[in-house]
Design an enzyme around this catalytic site. Structure first.
Site, PDB file in Angstrom:
ATOM      1  CD  GLU A 131      45.897  64.985  58.023  1.00 53.89           C
ATOM      2  OE1 GLU A 131      44.555  64.176  58.383  1.00 53.89           O
ATOM      3  OE2 GLU A 131      45.814  66.293  58.194  1.00 53.89           O
ATOM      4  CG  HIS A 157      24.144  64.542  76.289  1.00 59.61           C
ATOM      5  ND1 HIS A 157      25.237  65.431  76.783  1.00 59.61           N
ATOM      6  CD2 HIS A 157      23.385  64.281  77.423  1.00 59.61           C
ATOM      7  CE1 HIS A 157      24.759  65.470  78.254  1.00 59.61           C
ATOM      8  NE2 HIS A 157      23.818  64.680  78.406  1.00 59.61           N
ATOM      9  NE  ARG A 190      43.327  68.909  62.901  1.00 55.40           N
ATOM     10  CZ  ARG A 190      42.498  67.774  62.633  1.00 55.40           C
ATOM     11  NH1 ARG A 190      43.181  66.715  62.462  1.00 55.40           N
ATOM     12  NH2 ARG A 190      41.425  67.615  62.777  1.00 55.40           N
ATOM     13  NE  ARG A 247      39.578  65.264  64.931  1.00 56.77           N
ATOM     14  CZ  ARG A 247      39.882  64.098  65.527  1.00 56.77           C
ATOM     15  NH1 ARG A 247      39.285  64.140  66.896  1.00 56.77           N
ATOM     16  NH2 ARG A 247      40.269  62.971  64.895  1.00 56.77           N
ATOM     17  CB  CYS A 258      46.475  62.312  66.739  1.00 57.56           C
ATOM     18  SG  CYS A 258      46.686  63.027  65.085  1.00 57.56           S
ATOM     19  CG  ASN A 265      41.083  59.215  61.766  1.00 60.00           C
ATOM     20  OD1 ASN A 265      41.376  58.031  62.136  1.00 60.00           O
ATOM     21  ND2 ASN A 265      40.599  60.172  62.650  1.00 60.00           N
ATOM     22  CG  ASP A 266      42.061  62.836  56.558  1.00 58.02           C
ATOM     23  OD1 ASP A 266      41.057  62.539  55.763  1.00 58.02           O
ATOM     24  OD2 ASP A 266      41.861  63.738  57.355  1.00 58.02           O
ATOM     25  NE  ARG A 276      37.904  60.825  58.113  1.00 53.71           N
ATOM     26  CZ  ARG A 276      38.605  61.410  58.856  1.00 53.71           C
ATOM     27  NH1 ARG A 276      39.642  62.150  58.232  1.00 53.71           N
ATOM     28  NH2 ARG A 276      38.201  61.822  59.950  1.00 53.71           N
TER      29      ARG A 276
END
Ligand code: PEP
Ligand code: MG
Length: 561
Positions: free
Chosen positions: A425, A182, A326, A289, A496, A448-449, A459
């Site tokens: 991905e 946060h 997604r 997501r 993305c 990322n993937d 990762r």
């Protein structure tokens, strides 16, 4: 002067000033067994504490969404049932709150997903608030914060950030809390420099120790010498000037120096993120997501109605802007409290994302129907994750067609022209980009993937993190191929994955022809500035050079040079 240099950047910037060390009042939890006659009174005492905690939160809430979520958490049915159950079993209210909250905290902490892990910190905060309410105390460790200072704490909670006077906050240094905690989010939103993971900082400083921090590099000087202070003050002024300029600049259109348009979108995980993103210069949502919708539930998959309400709100907020949602991407590192995944040797290569959805068609169709129904309220685009074969795409689309038919039969409206796209991905989707491009409306590259699968590098494994590099020519060539194939079939290619927000990568991606860059909202102004100051013709040349290189090192040398 002492220098510390191991910290994680949560929000860039410079600060120099005295330290304000956050000291907490220790609360000893008294445990005692209660008799059956006392049960009702103890439950009432707990319920009064819930009300006190909720009304305290309401007072500090302003219009902050985080606190609304917090109030919901205090009043969360599962937590309340857990506490009351323990009181009925003979615990006093203090012990019952402690134990019931700890059970939930453990669940959140055991999750791999960084965002969900951070939610454990929120629950600890709620637990403390309830304990203080039971003890009749209201804690505020910021009463003495009277001069502009660098806040040093083991951990900072949302209640802390609500209690502090931001005009006296120069920066944050915390021992615990990742970049999605946060305080990191607040710091980024307010442009306050923030470093997390600063080991033992609370024991290294005393009240009023002077510190100088560079949250970009992670360097901290304690009791800095005069020349260091002067240098930091100069850098701070330059940085702030640059930030102001980028903020102003980002109000201009997304076009390069030589007139090529590009599109900047935001990645989000919930409605609050969308609201935040709307205040940036984003032109759409490139990735919602949706797994977070599932992860926030504790007692079962979200129903069609629950999902519909969330997607509808998202669509109403984003209006005619594209909203790419997604479909459920669960498994791998992301679990669900209420669903027992099969134990797998290699979860990242296991039954995750679209594979799981196709194995559970009714569950998947619940989401697809909710998405279709919400589509009339805005510009929803449906995106499938993790595809490796056209059969999977065909099967997902067959289920989508079934949902449309069911809605038609029930006379329920949906957008007939809702676009359907996919994430690229997996190495297989790269190799099959030609075939896929003929069957979908858009691609979005998930670096990322894709990086982890192309390079066979986990990762999330820190010990091999240096091998995880999206500048590897393998990854760059794959990206280039995908964009090329997309354009050959007249569809758009977006990205993305995190790589889209990499300042050094963005001109290469532009040169390769990437149409849409999607990233966390906070990065948009930096990438926009970078691309507005790039020429597309030069970027194309750069992209050509880059893909002919034989190592990530050579690529980086070229970019540095
Ligand atoms: C990706 O893999 O690049 C991506 C955007 O998805 P996630 O990070 O959610 O796996
Ligand atoms: Mg992914």
């Amino acid at each position: 002067m002492k220098k510390i240099s191991a910290a994680q950047t949560a929000s860039k910037g410079y600060a120099v000033g005295p330290v304000y060390l956050v000291k907490r009042q220790e609360l000893v939890i008294e445990r005692r067994s209660i008799s059956a006659e006392e049960t009702e009174a103890e439950i009432k005492r707990y319920q009064a504490a819930v009300e006190t905690a909720a009304s305290q939160l309401e007072q500090i809430a302003d219009d902050s969404e985080i606190f609304e979520a917090y109030i919901q958490l205090v009043q969360d049915e599962a937590l309340i049932a857990g506490v009351i159950g323990k009181i009925k079993n003979g615990s006093n209210a203090e012990a019952a709150v402690e134990d019931a909250a700890d059970e939930f905290i453990m669940i959140f902490e055991s999750m791999e997903d960084a965002y969900m892990k951070e939610r454990a910190a929120d629950l600890k905060d709620i637990k403390k608030r309830l304990q203080y309410a039971l003890a009749g105390i209201e804690e505020n460790p910021f009463l003495e914060l009277k001069v502009p200072s660098i806040i040093v704490a083991e951990e900072l909670t949302p209640s802390d950030t609500a209690n502090m006077d931001f005009k006296n906050v120069l920066g944050f240094l915390t021992e615990v809390g990742g970049v999605t905690s946060h305080v990191s989010i607040i710091a980024k939103g307010r442009g306050i420099p923030c470093l997390t993971g600063v080991k033992k900082i609370c024991t290294l400083v005393e009240e009023n120790t002077v510190a100088a921090m560079d949250a970009g590099t992670g360097e901290i000087y304690l009791e800095p010498e005069e020349d260091v202070v002067a240098e930091f003050m100069k850098k701070k002024a330059q940085f702030e000037e640059q930030e102001r300029m980028m903020e102003e600049e980002s109000k201009n259109p997304s076009v390069t120096k030589d007139g090529r348009k590009f599109m900047l979108c935001a990645n989000v995980g919930n409605i609050e993120d969308i609201k935040d993103a709307l205040s940036s210069q984003m032109e759409g949502i490139g990735l919602f997501r949706s797994e977070f919708v599932y992860m926030m539930k504790k007692d079962g998959f979200p129903t069609e109605e629950e999902q519909f309400e969330i997607y509808k709100e998202a669509a109403l907020l984003t209006k005619e802007k594209e909203l790419t949602i997604r479909t459920l991407d669960i498994g791998g590192d992301k679990g669900l409290d209420y669903f027992a995944f099969e134990k797998e040797e290699n979860p990242f290569l296991g039954c995750r994302a679209i594979r799981l959805c196709l194995n559970m068609p009714e569950m998947f169709k619940t989401q697809l129907r909710a998405l279709l129904r919400a589509s009339v309220y805005g510009n929803i685009r449906i995106m499938y994750p993790m595809l490796i074969a056209v059969e999977e795409l065909d099967e997902a689309n067959r289920l989508l067609a079934e949902c449309k038919k069911e809605l038609d039969e029930a006379g329920i409206e949906y957008r007939k022209d809702v676009e359907v796209g996919m994430m690229i991905e997996t190495p297989s989707s790269v190799m099959m980009a030609d075939e896929f491009a003929q069957r979908v409306d858009f691609f979005s590259i998930g670096t990322n993937d894709l990086t982890q699968y192309l390079l066979a590098v986990d990762r999330g494994n820190e010990s091999i993190a240096r091998l995880y590099d999206s500048f590897h020519p393998t990854v760059l060539r794959a990206i280039h191929h995908v964009i090329d194939r997309a354009h050959a079939h007249g569809i758009k290619a977006g990205m993305c994955g995190e790589f889209a927000s990499n300042e050094k990568a963005s001109p290469i991606l532009l040169g390769m022809g990437l149409d849409e860059f999607s990233m966390s909202a906070g990065s948009i102004k930096t990438v926009k500035y970078r691309l507005r100051n790039t020429s597309y013709e030069e970027a194309k040349k750069l992209a050509d050079q880059v893909i002919s290189k034989s190592s990530a090192k050579e690529v980086k040398e070229l970019l540095e040079g």
